[in-house]
Design a protein around this motif. Structure first.
Motif, PDB file in Angstrom:
ATOM      1  N   VAL A  68       0.837  -1.203   0.000  1.00  0.00           N
ATOM      2  CA  VAL A  68       0.000   0.000   0.000  1.00  0.00           C
ATOM      3  C   VAL A  68       0.873   1.255   0.000  1.00  0.00           C
ATOM      4  N   GLU A  69       1.925   1.259   0.812  1.00  0.00           N
ATOM      5  CA  GLU A  69       2.837   2.409   0.841  1.00  0.00           C
ATOM      6  C   GLU A  69       3.533   2.580  -0.504  1.00  0.00           C
ATOM      7  N   ALA A  70       3.944   1.466  -1.109  1.00  0.00           N
ATOM      8  CA  ALA A  70       4.588   1.524  -2.426  1.00  0.00           C
ATOM      9  C   ALA A  70       3.637   2.125  -3.450  1.00  0.00           C
ATOM     10  N   PHE A  71       2.384   1.721  -3.398  1.00  0.00           N
ATOM     11  CA  PHE A  71       1.379   2.230  -4.327  1.00  0.00           C
ATOM     12  C   PHE A  71       1.166   3.732  -4.132  1.00  0.00           C
ATOM     13  N   LYS A  72       1.230   4.193  -2.898  1.00  0.00           N
ATOM     14  CA  LYS A  72       1.040   5.618  -2.612  1.00  0.00           C
ATOM     15  C   LYS A  72       2.145   6.485  -3.213  1.00  0.00           C
ATOM     16  N   VAL A  73       3.395   6.008  -3.191  1.00  0.00           N
ATOM     17  CA  VAL A  73       4.492   6.852  -3.659  1.00  0.00           C
ATOM     18  C   VAL A  73       4.700   6.780  -5.173  1.00  0.00           C
ATOM     19  N   ASN A  74       4.379   5.633  -5.799  1.00  0.00           N
ATOM     20  CA  ASN A  74       4.443   5.555  -7.262  1.00  0.00           C
ATOM     21  C   ASN A  74       3.604   4.376  -7.740  1.00  0.00           C
ATOM     22  N   ALA A  75       2.332   4.650  -7.955  1.00  0.00           N
ATOM     23  CA  ALA A  75       1.391   3.609  -8.371  1.00  0.00           C
ATOM     24  C   ALA A  75       1.763   3.018  -9.727  1.00  0.00           C
ATOM     25  N   PHE A  76       2.248   3.865 -10.618  1.00  0.00           N
ATOM     26  CA  PHE A  76       2.589   3.384 -11.958  1.00  0.00           C
ATOM     27  C   PHE A  76       3.683   2.325 -11.916  1.00  0.00           C
ATOM     28  N   MET A  77       4.691   2.548 -11.088  1.00  0.00           N
ATOM     29  CA  MET A  77       5.780   1.575 -10.992  1.00  0.00           C
ATOM     30  C   MET A  77       5.277   0.240 -10.441  1.00  0.00           C
ATOM     31  N   VAL A  78       4.447   0.311  -9.421  1.00  0.00           N
ATOM     32  CA  VAL A  78       3.928  -0.912  -8.808  1.00  0.00           C
ATOM     33  C   VAL A  78       3.070  -1.686  -9.806  1.00  0.00           C
ATOM     34  N   VAL A  79       2.226  -0.983 -10.531  1.00  0.00           N
ATOM     35  CA  VAL A  79       1.339  -1.629 -11.495  1.00  0.00           C
ATOM     36  C   VAL A  79       2.118  -2.164 -12.698  1.00  0.00           C
ATOM     37  N   SER A  80       3.204  -1.495 -13.071  1.00  0.00           N
ATOM     38  CA  SER A  80       3.950  -1.909 -14.257  1.00  0.00           C
ATOM     39  C   SER A  80       4.914  -3.066 -14.005  1.00  0.00           C
ATOM     40  N   LEU A  81       5.197  -3.394 -12.768  1.00  0.00           N
ATOM     41  CA  LEU A  81       6.141  -4.482 -12.482  1.00  0.00           C
ATOM     42  C   LEU A  81       5.745  -5.826 -13.097  1.00  0.00           C
ATOM     43  N   PRO A  82       4.493  -6.258 -12.984  1.00  0.00           N
ATOM     44  CA  PRO A  82       4.145  -7.534 -13.643  1.00  0.00           C
ATOM     45  C   PRO A  82       4.363  -7.493 -15.159  1.00  0.00           C
ATOM     46  N   PHE A  83       4.074  -6.361 -15.775  1.00  0.00           N
ATOM     47  CA  PHE A  83       4.293  -6.204 -17.213  1.00  0.00           C
ATOM     48  C   PHE A  83       5.777  -6.311 -17.548  1.00  0.00           C
ATOM     49  N   LEU A  84       6.616  -5.654 -16.752  1.00  0.00           N
ATOM     50  CA  LEU A  84       8.064  -5.712 -16.972  1.00  0.00           C
ATOM     51  C   LEU A  84       8.602  -7.126 -16.768  1.00  0.00           C
ATOM     52  N   LEU A  85       8.072  -7.825 -15.780  1.00  0.00           N
ATOM     53  CA  LEU A  85       8.485  -9.219 -15.564  1.00  0.00           C
ATOM     54  C   LEU A  85       8.075 -10.103 -16.742  1.00  0.00           C
ATOM     55  N   LEU A  86       6.889  -9.860 -17.279  1.00  0.00           N
ATOM     56  CA  LEU A  86       6.429 -10.616 -18.446  1.00  0.00           C
ATOM     57  C   LEU A  86       7.330 -10.338 -19.653  1.00  0.00           C
ATOM     58  N   LEU A  87       7.669  -9.074 -19.875  1.00  0.00           N
ATOM     59  CA  LEU A  87       8.570  -8.731 -20.985  1.00  0.00           C
ATOM     60  C   LEU A  87       9.930  -9.402 -20.812  1.00  0.00           C
ATOM     61  N   THR A  88      10.421  -9.405 -19.584  1.00  0.00           N
ATOM     62  CA  THR A  88      11.707 -10.057 -19.312  1.00  0.00           C
ATOM     63  C   THR A  88      11.616 -11.550 -19.586  1.00  0.00           C
ATOM     64  N   PHE A  89      10.554 -12.179 -19.130  1.00  0.00           N
ATOM     65  CA  PHE A  89      10.351 -13.610 -19.364  1.00  0.00           C
ATOM     66  C   PHE A  89      10.306 -13.918 -20.860  1.00  0.00           C
ATOM     67  N   LEU A  90       9.565 -13.119 -21.608  1.00  0.00           N
ATOM     68  CA  LEU A  90       9.449 -13.355 -23.049  1.00  0.00           C
ATOM     69  C   LEU A  90      10.776 -13.142 -23.766  1.00  0.00           C
ATOM     70  N   SER A  91      11.595 -12.233 -23.249  1.00  0.00           N
ATOM     71  CA  SER A  91      12.901 -11.993 -23.864  1.00  0.00           C
ATOM     72  C   SER A  91      13.894 -13.106 -23.559  1.00  0.00           C
TER      73      SER A  91
END
Length: 132
Positions: A68-91
């Motif tokens: 919750v604290e992480a989401f408060k300081v930068n929601a975009f980063m928290v939400v984008s992490l699964p996407f970045l992990l997926l991109l890394t996996f696909l690469s």
């Protein structure tokens, strides 16, 4: 060929060690309270938050399971992490099925890049509007 594989393995090991060390540092020290971490030059010059502002603190909070604290300081980063992990996996997947290749092409395509850019710009604008 063997020299190439050894070089590649060395890079992977060095990268893994770097990630582990950075994770330990970010877990132990809060960027808000420590002078170890760089401050955002855009914020210091303009007083406005860039899309990355708060990412270091969000990473600290995530590594300490304070989502919750992480989401408060930068929601975009928290939400984008699964996407970045997926991109890394696909690469990194060596034996790609046609289905994985199809998803990789979609996520790395021109349309995806424009959508991501639009999301980042909108986040940048709205986070500054909402902070006034």
């Amino acid at each position: 060929m063997q020299r190439y594989n050894r070089h590649k393995l060395t890079i992977w090991i060095a990268g893994a060690i770097l990630i582990i060390l950075l994770s330990i540092i970010y877990r132990k020290f809060n960027p808000l309270d420590s002078s170890l971490f760089p401050k955002c030059p855009f914020l210091m010059l303009t007083g406005l938050k860039c899309p990355g502002c708060g990412s270091q603190r969000a990473l600290h909070y995530l590594l300490n399971f304070q989502i919750v604290e992480a989401f408060k300081v930068n929601a975009f980063m928290v939400v984008s992490l699964p996407f970045l992990l997926l991109l890394t996996f696909l690469s990194l997947t060596y034996h790609r099925s046609s289905r994985l290749l199809k998803w990789r092409d979609r996520l790395y395509g021109k349309r995806s890049i424009y959508i991501i850019l639009a999301i980042i710009i909108n986040f940048w604008i709205f986070r500054n509007i909402l902070s006034f």
